[in-house]
Design a protein around this motif. Structure first.
Motif, short mmCIF file in Angstrom:
data_model
loop_
_atom_site.label_atom_id
_atom_site.label_comp_id
_atom_site.label_asym_id
_atom_site.label_seq_id
_atom_site.Cartn_x
_atom_site.Cartn_y
_atom_site.Cartn_z
N LEU A 118 0.84 -1.21 0.00
CA LEU A 118 0.00 0.00 0.00
C LEU A 118 0.86 1.25 0.00
O LEU A 118 0.65 2.18 -0.77
N GLN A 119 1.88 1.26 0.87
CA GLN A 119 2.67 2.48 1.06
C GLN A 119 3.70 2.68 -0.04
O GLN A 119 4.28 3.76 -0.16
N ASP A 120 3.96 1.66 -0.84
CA ASP A 120 4.90 1.83 -1.93
C ASP A 120 4.20 2.15 -3.25
O ASP A 120 4.68 2.99 -4.01
N SER A 121 3.11 1.48 -3.54
CA SER A 121 2.49 1.71 -4.85
C SER A 121 0.97 1.78 -4.83
O SER A 121 0.36 2.10 -5.84
N GLY A 122 0.35 1.51 -3.67
CA GLY A 122 -1.11 1.59 -3.59
C GLY A 122 -1.75 0.38 -4.22
O GLY A 122 -1.07 -0.57 -4.63
N TRP A 123 -3.09 0.40 -4.28
CA TRP A 123 -3.79 -0.76 -4.84
C TRP A 123 -5.23 -0.40 -5.19
O TRP A 123 -5.72 0.67 -4.84
N MET A 124 -5.86 -1.34 -5.90
CA MET A 124 -7.29 -1.22 -6.18
C MET A 124 -7.95 -2.41 -5.49
O MET A 124 -7.63 -3.56 -5.81
N THR A 125 -8.84 -2.11 -4.56
CA THR A 125 -9.43 -3.20 -3.79
C THR A 125 -10.96 -3.14 -3.82
O THR A 125 -11.55 -2.18 -4.29
N THR A 126 -11.53 -4.21 -3.30
CA THR A 126 -12.99 -4.30 -3.27
C THR A 126 -13.42 -4.84 -1.92
O THR A 126 -12.59 -5.04 -1.03
N LYS A 271 -4.08 -3.62 -11.38
CA LYS A 271 -4.04 -2.32 -12.07
C LYS A 271 -3.87 -2.50 -13.58
O LYS A 271 -4.48 -1.79 -14.37
N ASN A 274 -7.11 -3.27 -15.28
CA ASN A 274 -7.93 -2.06 -15.39
C ASN A 274 -7.38 -1.13 -16.46
O ASN A 274 -8.13 -0.51 -17.21
N SER A 281 -10.40 -6.27 -9.32
CA SER A 281 -10.13 -5.67 -8.01
C SER A 281 -9.43 -6.68 -7.11
O SER A 281 -9.59 -7.89 -7.30
#
Lengths: 419, 556
Positions: A118-126, A271, A274, A281
């Motif tokens: 999360l803190q390095d590149s983030g994410w797409m979650t559900t 990602k 998407n 997700s």
């Protein structure tokens, strides 16, 4: 004897709230909708209800005074475990702020793989309801989903209804890495999950090549992580063709070094899909032992997830330095409070320093801690709030019985006032 | 106990007082009439010559909820502390924490803040967080318009009264103060793979348009008598040429009250060499023709910040601008979405400079502080801690010109701002941030200094530098308790949450439970907002305000 319906569970992380529990005095029996996680956790018999100081039974006030004295004379206290409800975490953090303690949730080394991603590149979650109502292809990475959340398939996949799927039983389930331990993933119509098995240490390679295939990179090898490329192509094409694909993993099951890099690759796959014009997700499976609750409350209280030091007079976050095991091994801690209101088997890492345990009734020790205070379990002995694995939903826990046990919050607040 | 604030210069637009020298008396947390004898006061503060206003009210600031907490955890490097003095209050040194939020608002004289994006399923989380924000009062706006239940009702074409019951039930269940609509239908459409969503686009699978969703919810808000008009985040946020969307949304309001949020992000034309230009004048022209519309600005200020929004289409489309390069998108429970994208507004940037200029053009052209509100859409346009600089920009033309000299000059050349001479007065500031804000929200007990008001009072030392003046209040009282003195926190107390509870037909609860059983596996009671505070009972925590006619500015 009474029966209580619609009981929410603090144990499974999935916010299951349809249990029926029979209460007979202080003993509980799950009579409907139990599972391998929730049933034993609810039915754990009540044992000691009185605090002990140096192994001798005493009253709460004496135990609290002793705990406060230990913390008062400590140069670097540690507040570990952190397995409790929202109010328990609120009180724990207040005590940490006052005593300059290090706070460390017991599962943080696992959670860290997600948090670093999360803190390095983030994410797409559900979230769980999106899975239930939209997911047509589920890819499970390196995880035995049904042992983590036994009723996951029943509640979120093999459902009678889904908002956007005409026929929920036709969902595709794909396993990469770990094969499922049972047959929960087989659809009610008898369709088995597709399983592409590899070992733990092969998983990073398999996931990396899967990402390369999804991105359309040329692959010359014939297999990756022991899985034929043609099989990985099967996974890639199904995920890309999904209307709403979901990729799930549980970091506890990713038992290899630098699992955060594999989690990151998984999140980048999501990602990439998407980016290529269809929906996908991620669903990180977490939330046992109050993990999500600890991280959430610590988040709004300190700005950081639940591995924080207050030693300098302000909260400081370091996902490695404040690892309590490392600190204890290095002799950097001279007192600890262990908070574990859910699980009698989750005990302090070591009792080489003065130790105060706020534990679930029935916790047994090889070496008696200086102070043991049995506390109530949120959702059994007192009401409370807990965060579900997907973060969006917080659920209200019920009080089911009165065993005279104080809550974590009550005890920690009393200690804080006495310090 | 009777408290006397002696000799201050009162700025209270509710009483048309502009610098009137008068005493204020407080008893039991409430402003009271002057007693017969001044000597009766138990405590007296001599504030001769100082500026006195009601506590300020922020109508739109993202201070709590799931997306805000995700942003905290995403960006540990943005709020790291290095040196800090402990105040012996818990968490006083924790940056971007609930505690800091309360403290830093209070230091500026703010006493009520509205979290404008509470997803109903996330309401318990939002309230747990708000309950930990000290000193200030809070309120939430509940989001509808992307939720399956509503779109399902619209697809079936049910009667308006069923919609009204659902909206009213939602406000009950979420313990919120008003209704928010974010890019109506857009977040739902994103889950079905739409990547843009306009006012007349239809949500896939439902066949209902954004316009229809918005108008239905607006009508519901009016019919169930929500004092705060439906609070709207329009379609096409941030896209050049979107002034037309804003104007079309004003038209879509059909003369009924509607609030348009962070309108700076819609003041955009698509002219010029770069296809991006100011359309503030066109926007304000439309605004003046629609007295039913209120807006807040969402001013951009130059700083590292993070954008947090339920408009996942807008956030996702901006993922490549993330700075630092990491971002989060969340599909949330068939109700809504979230997008968190860190961003740094830079003076050297043409686009950012123009955004800054457009925001100020809107402030200065609008000419109606009763209808145009002061926000940065915290933290999206800039953190609320920069409000004092924005107040100075509004009150001080020379300072504006100094700042403009630092900007991208290509942007400056395209802007009207250098020719706008208006300077806001203290009275204008008091209207915008106090009296009108309270009226817009339907909070009759605050935003003014008349007897009966909650004694939320800010006292400032007048200075030429308005940023310094508003950055550190001399005294702040919350419910009559002194909480700030000479720019320092001197008292920590619990705030309260402001709610409305419109009536609805109880039948809906049974229908909703069946729906949740079928599609969520959740009992309504499991996520009900209750017992949220560590220190207060729900009876103390939640303050109920009356329903009534929606705000229509009559003072302009």
């Amino acid at each position: 004897m009474t029966e209580i319906n619609e009981v929410p569970s603090p144990f499974c992380g999935a916010g299951t709230d349809d249990l029926t529990i029979q209460v007979d005095g202080t003993s509980l029996k799950v009579i409907k909708n139990g599972c391998a996680i929730n049933t034993p956790a609810f039915e754990q018999p009540l044992a000691d209800t009185q605090p002990r100081v140096n192994g001798t039974i005493t009253d709460l006030a004496t135990a609290v005074a002793k705990a406060a004295a230990i913390l008062q004379s400590a140069k670097q206290p540690l507040l570990g475990g952190c397995a409790t409800d929202v109010n328990g975490m609120r009180a724990l953090l207040a005590l940490a702020d006052k005593t300059g303690a290090v706070v460390d949730h017991m599962s943080f080394n696992n959670a860290r793989s997600n948090i670093l991603t999360l803190q390095d590149s983030g994410w797409m979650t559900t979230t769980l309801a999106e899975v239930k109502n939209r997911c047509d292809v589920l890819l499970v990475i390196g995880t035995d989903l049904e042992s983590f959340t036994p009723r996951f398939f029943e509640r979120y996949l093999w459902t009678d209804a889904a908002m956007f799927l005409e026929n929920p039983v036709q969902r595709k389930i794909i396993y990469l890495g770990q094969a499922p331990s049972g047959n929960a993933s087989s659809s009610p119509t008898g369709q088995d999950a597709q399983v592409f098995e590899c070992t733990q240490d092969q998983l990073p390679e398999a996931v990396s090549v899967l990402r390369a295939l999804i991105k359309g990179r040329p692959i010359l090898a014939e297999s990756a992580g022991g899985i034929p490329i043609t099989d990985l192509e099967v996974i890639a094409s199904q995920l890309k063709a999904a209307v709403y694909g979901v990729v799930t993993w549980c970091v506890t099951d990713l038992r290899f070094d630098h699992a955060e890099l594999t989690v990151q690759t998984v999140c980048e796959i999501v990602k990439d899909i998407n980016d290529q014009g269809s929906r996908c997700s991620g669903l990180p499976l977490v939330g046992k032992e109050g993990e999500q609750t600890a991280n959430q409350v610590c988040g709004w209280t300190t700005g950081y997830p639940a591995r924080v030091s207050f030693a300098k007079g302000f909260p400081e976050y370091d996902p490695f330095l404040f690892d309590s095991q490392t600190m204890i091994n290095a002799g950097e801690v001279d007192a600890q409070v262990w908070v574990q209101a859910f699980n009698v088997n989750a005990k302090p890492l070591s009792v080489t320093v003065p130790t105060i345990v706020l534990g679930r009734s029935g916790m047994a020790f090889e070496q008696e801690p200086d102070v043991f205070i049995p506390v109530g379990t949120p959702g059994i002995d007192h009401a409370g709030h807990a965060f579900r694995m997907d973060n969006v939903v917080a659920i209200r826990l019920k009080k089911l019985r009165d065993a005279g046990l104080p809550s974590t919050a009550e005890v920690l607040t009393a200690i804080e006032r006495a310090v | 106990m009777l408290i006397r604030l002696k000799g201050g210069r009162i700025y209270d637009p509710a009483q048309k007082q502009e610098g009137v020298v008068s005493d204020i008396y407080i008893r039991d947390g409430v402003i009271v009439n002057h007693p017969e004898s001044a000597s009766l006061a138990d405590v007296e503060y001599d504030i001769t010559g100082k500026v006195v206003m009601a506590g300020a009210i922020d109508i739109h600031s993202h201070i709590a909820g799931g997306n805000v907490n995700t942003a905290r955890l995403l960006l540990p490097e943005q709020h790291r502390n290095f040196l800090a003095r402990k105040l012996n209050h818990p968490f006083s040194t924790a940056r971007w924490s609930a505690t800091e939020t309360g403290y830093r608002y209070a230091l500026m004289g703010y006493t009520t803040v509205v979290e404008p994006a509470v997803l109903p399923i996330n309401a318990l989380d939002a309230h747990l967080q708000m309950a930990d924000i000290p000193i200030i009062d809070t309120a939430g706006l509940a989001i509808l318009g992307n939720d399956d239940y509503l779109l399902r009702l619209l697809r079936t074409g049910v009667a308006q009264n069923q919609i009204n019951d659902y909206v009213a039930w939602t406000l009950h269940a979420t313990r919120c103060l008003g209704l928010k609509v974010i890019n109506a239908g857009g977040a739902n459409a994103f889950k079905s793979n739409a990547r843009s969503f306009d006012l007349d686009d239809q949500v896939p699978e439902y066949g209902v348009s954004s316009r229809h969703i918005l108008q239905t919810l607006q009508r519901a808000a009016c019919e169930i008598q929500l004092p705060h008009p439906v609070h709207v985040h329009c379609n096409n946020l941030g896209i050049p040429g979107n002034v037309d969307t804003a104007l079309a949304t004003m038209e879509a309001a059909q003369g009924l009250p509607m609030h348009l949020a962070h309108i700076q992000f819609y003041g955009y034309g698509n002219e010029g060499n770069r296809g991006f230009s100011t359309a503030a004048a066109k926007l304000i022209d439309g605004f003046k023709k629609h007295p039913n519309i209120t807006m807040d600005v969402g001013q951009v200020l130059f700083a590292q910040t993070v954008t947090i929004s339920g408009d996942v289409i807008a956030q996702y489309s901006r993922r490549h601008d993330a700075s630092p390069n990491k971002w989060v998108a969340l599909d949330a429970e068939c109700e809504g979405s979230g997008g968190v994208v860190p961003y740094c507004y830079k003076e050297s940037s043409f686009v950012n400079s123009l955004q800054w200029l457009i925001g100020l053009e809107i402030f200065l052209l609008a000419e109606d502080p009763w209808r145009l509100f002061f926000t940065t859409d915290h933290p999206n346009g800039g953190p609320f801690t920069m409000y004092p600089f924005l107040i100075r920009l509004l009150m001080d033309k020379d300072y504006r010109l100094e700042c403009m000299a630092q900007l991208n000059q290509e942007a400056v050349a395209m802007s009207l701002l250098k020719d706008l001479h208006k300077e806001f007065t203290l009275y204008d500031i008091a209207i915008m941030t106090r009296t009108a804000a309270a009226q817009l929200l339907g909070l009759a007990d605050r935003g003014h200094l008349m007897p009966g008001a909650v004694a939320d009072i800010a006292v400032y030392t007048e200075q030429a530098d308005k940023a310094a003046m508003f950055g550190h209040a001399a005294l702040v009282f919350k419910n009559g308790h002194l909480v700030v003195k000479d720019g320092e926190i001197v008292g920590r107390r619990n705030g309260t949450a402001q709610i409305v509870q419109p009536e609805f037909d109880k039948q809906i609860e049974r229908r909703l439970q069946l729906y949740y059983d079928q599609f969520y596996n959740l009992k309504l009671d499991s996520f009900a907002v209750a017992d949220v505070s560590f220190n207060q009972s729900d009876n103390e925590r939640f303050i109920r305000h009356s329903c009534g006619t929606p705000y229509l500015a009559s003072h302009s």
